[in-house]
Motif scaffolding. Structure first.
Motif, PDB file in Angstrom:
ATOM      1  N   THR A 111     -16.665   6.669  -4.895  1.00 51.00           N
ATOM      2  CA  THR A 111     -17.922   7.336  -4.130  1.00 51.00           C
ATOM      3  C   THR A 111     -18.417   6.312  -3.019  1.00 51.00           C
ATOM      4  O   THR A 111     -18.127   4.996  -3.375  1.00 51.00           O
ATOM      5  CB  THR A 111     -18.813   7.707  -4.938  1.00 51.00           C
ATOM      6  N   ALA A 112     -19.191   6.506  -2.342  1.00 51.96           N
ATOM      7  CA  ALA A 112     -20.049   5.714  -1.480  1.00 51.96           C
ATOM      8  C   ALA A 112     -20.740   4.599  -2.230  1.00 51.96           C
ATOM      9  O   ALA A 112     -20.970   3.423  -2.134  1.00 51.96           O
ATOM     10  CB  ALA A 112     -20.852   6.480  -0.378  1.00 51.96           C
ATOM     11  N   GLU A 113     -21.480   5.141  -3.501  1.00 48.25           N
ATOM     12  CA  GLU A 113     -22.306   4.228  -4.079  1.00 48.25           C
ATOM     13  C   GLU A 113     -21.282   3.379  -4.949  1.00 48.25           C
ATOM     14  O   GLU A 113     -21.799   2.178  -5.160  1.00 48.25           O
ATOM     15  CB  GLU A 113     -22.942   5.418  -5.382  1.00 48.25           C
ATOM     16  N   GLN A 114     -20.144   3.748  -5.388  1.00 48.87           N
ATOM     17  CA  GLN A 114     -19.268   2.913  -6.087  1.00 48.87           C
ATOM     18  C   GLN A 114     -18.722   1.802  -5.418  1.00 48.87           C
ATOM     19  O   GLN A 114     -18.676   0.539  -5.620  1.00 48.87           O
ATOM     20  CB  GLN A 114     -18.290   3.758  -6.875  1.00 48.87           C
ATOM     21  N   ARG A 115     -18.422   2.288  -3.948  1.00 50.70           N
ATOM     22  CA  ARG A 115     -18.008   0.906  -3.048  1.00 50.70           C
ATOM     23  C   ARG A 115     -19.282   0.000  -2.727  1.00 50.70           C
ATOM     24  O   ARG A 115     -18.925  -1.037  -2.330  1.00 50.70           O
ATOM     25  CB  ARG A 115     -17.547   1.859  -1.787  1.00 50.70           C
ATOM     26  N   ALA A 116     -20.423   0.493  -2.666  1.00 49.99           N
ATOM     27  CA  ALA A 116     -21.506  -0.187  -2.120  1.00 49.99           C
ATOM     28  C   ALA A 116     -21.729  -1.450  -3.291  1.00 49.99           C
ATOM     29  O   ALA A 116     -22.332  -2.211  -2.798  1.00 49.99           O
ATOM     30  CB  ALA A 116     -22.632   0.576  -2.122  1.00 49.99           C
ATOM     31  N   GLY A 117     -21.426  -1.242  -4.357  1.00 49.31           N
ATOM     32  CA  GLY A 117     -21.588  -1.984  -5.429  1.00 49.31           C
ATOM     33  C   GLY A 117     -20.687  -2.978  -5.588  1.00 49.31           C
ATOM     34  O   GLY A 117     -20.816  -4.068  -6.482  1.00 49.31           O
TER      35      GLY A 117
ATOM     36  N   PRO B 238       0.758  -0.989  -0.130  1.00 49.84           N
ATOM     37  CA  PRO B 238      -0.035   0.121   0.020  1.00 49.84           C
ATOM     38  C   PRO B 238       0.807   1.253  -0.163  1.00 49.84           C
ATOM     39  O   PRO B 238       1.880   1.218   0.654  1.00 49.84           O
ATOM     40  CB  PRO B 238      -0.955   0.078   1.442  1.00 49.84           C
ATOM     41  N   GLU B 239       0.422   2.402  -0.594  1.00 49.06           N
ATOM     42  CA  GLU B 239       0.959   3.537  -0.556  1.00 49.06           C
ATOM     43  C   GLU B 239       0.349   4.622   0.313  1.00 49.06           C
ATOM     44  O   GLU B 239      -1.071   4.453   0.516  1.00 49.06           O
ATOM     45  CB  GLU B 239       0.759   4.223  -1.930  1.00 49.06           C
ATOM     46  N   PRO B 240       1.038   5.598   0.949  1.00 50.12           N
ATOM     47  CA  PRO B 240       0.652   6.540   1.916  1.00 50.12           C
ATOM     48  C   PRO B 240      -0.427   7.400   1.164  1.00 50.12           C
ATOM     49  O   PRO B 240      -0.304   7.622  -0.107  1.00 50.12           O
ATOM     50  CB  PRO B 240       1.761   7.210   2.291  1.00 50.12           C
ATOM     51  N   GLY B 241      -1.530   7.855   1.888  1.00 49.34           N
ATOM     52  CA  GLY B 241      -2.654   8.654   1.284  1.00 49.34           C
ATOM     53  C   GLY B 241      -3.620   7.846   0.706  1.00 49.34           C
ATOM     54  O   GLY B 241      -4.395   8.686  -0.129  1.00 49.34           O
ATOM     55  N   HIS B 242      -3.374   6.486   0.253  1.00 52.16           N
ATOM     56  CA  HIS B 242      -4.402   5.787  -0.384  1.00 52.16           C
ATOM     57  C   HIS B 242      -5.399   5.060   0.600  1.00 52.16           C
ATOM     58  O   HIS B 242      -5.077   4.815   1.805  1.00 52.16           O
ATOM     59  CB  HIS B 242      -3.918   4.764  -1.497  1.00 52.16           C
ATOM     60  N   GLU B 243      -6.675   4.761   0.335  1.00 54.86           N
ATOM     61  CA  GLU B 243      -7.472   4.150   0.952  1.00 54.86           C
ATOM     62  C   GLU B 243      -7.918   2.802   0.489  1.00 54.86           C
ATOM     63  O   GLU B 243      -7.950   2.662  -0.785  1.00 54.86           O
ATOM     64  CB  GLU B 243      -8.829   4.726   0.988  1.00 54.86           C
ATOM     65  N   TYR B 244      -7.542   1.604   1.168  1.00 61.26           N
ATOM     66  CA  TYR B 244      -7.697   0.314   0.855  1.00 61.26           C
ATOM     67  C   TYR B 244      -8.871  -0.448   1.384  1.00 61.26           C
ATOM     68  O   TYR B 244      -9.224  -0.160   2.525  1.00 61.26           O
ATOM     69  CB  TYR B 244      -6.488  -0.489   1.140  1.00 61.26           C
TER      70      TYR B 244
END
Length: 88
Positions: free
Chosen positions: A46-52, A21-27
């Motif tokens: 987005t929250a919608e993209q993650r929910a899918g 993982p790279e700093p500043g990224h969300e995984y």
């Protein structure tokens, strides 16, 4: 050797000397299936993209090269996405 084992980010080249993982990224962590234990970079999703969830290309699943592994957010723990199965 001490510390946590190296965590591979989905999509990193197999010969990448630093596939972690790279700093500043969300995984999110992928749980089960061919990509178990890998991290998926969801920075900017987005929250919608993650929910899918995601259909991720993998050569290690049931359908071999070009097949896809289906991962969806775990209810109550969206930092982990559970494997739902493979598709062609």
């Amino acid at each position: 050797m001490t510390g946590e084992p190296l965590r591979r980010v989905y999509g990193a080249d197999h010969d990448d000397p630093d596939p972690g993982p790279e700093p500043g990224h969300e995984y999110v962590e992928l749980v089960g299936g061919a990509l178990d234990g890998q991290l998926l970079d969801v920075t900017g999703w987005t929250a919608e993209q993650r929910a899918g969830g995601a259909l991720l290309i993998t050569e290690f699943g049931l359908y071999g090269e070009g097949g896809r592994a289906d991962y969806e957010p775990r209810p109550g723990d969206t930092a982990r996405w559970d494997w739902q199965g493979d598709s062609a």
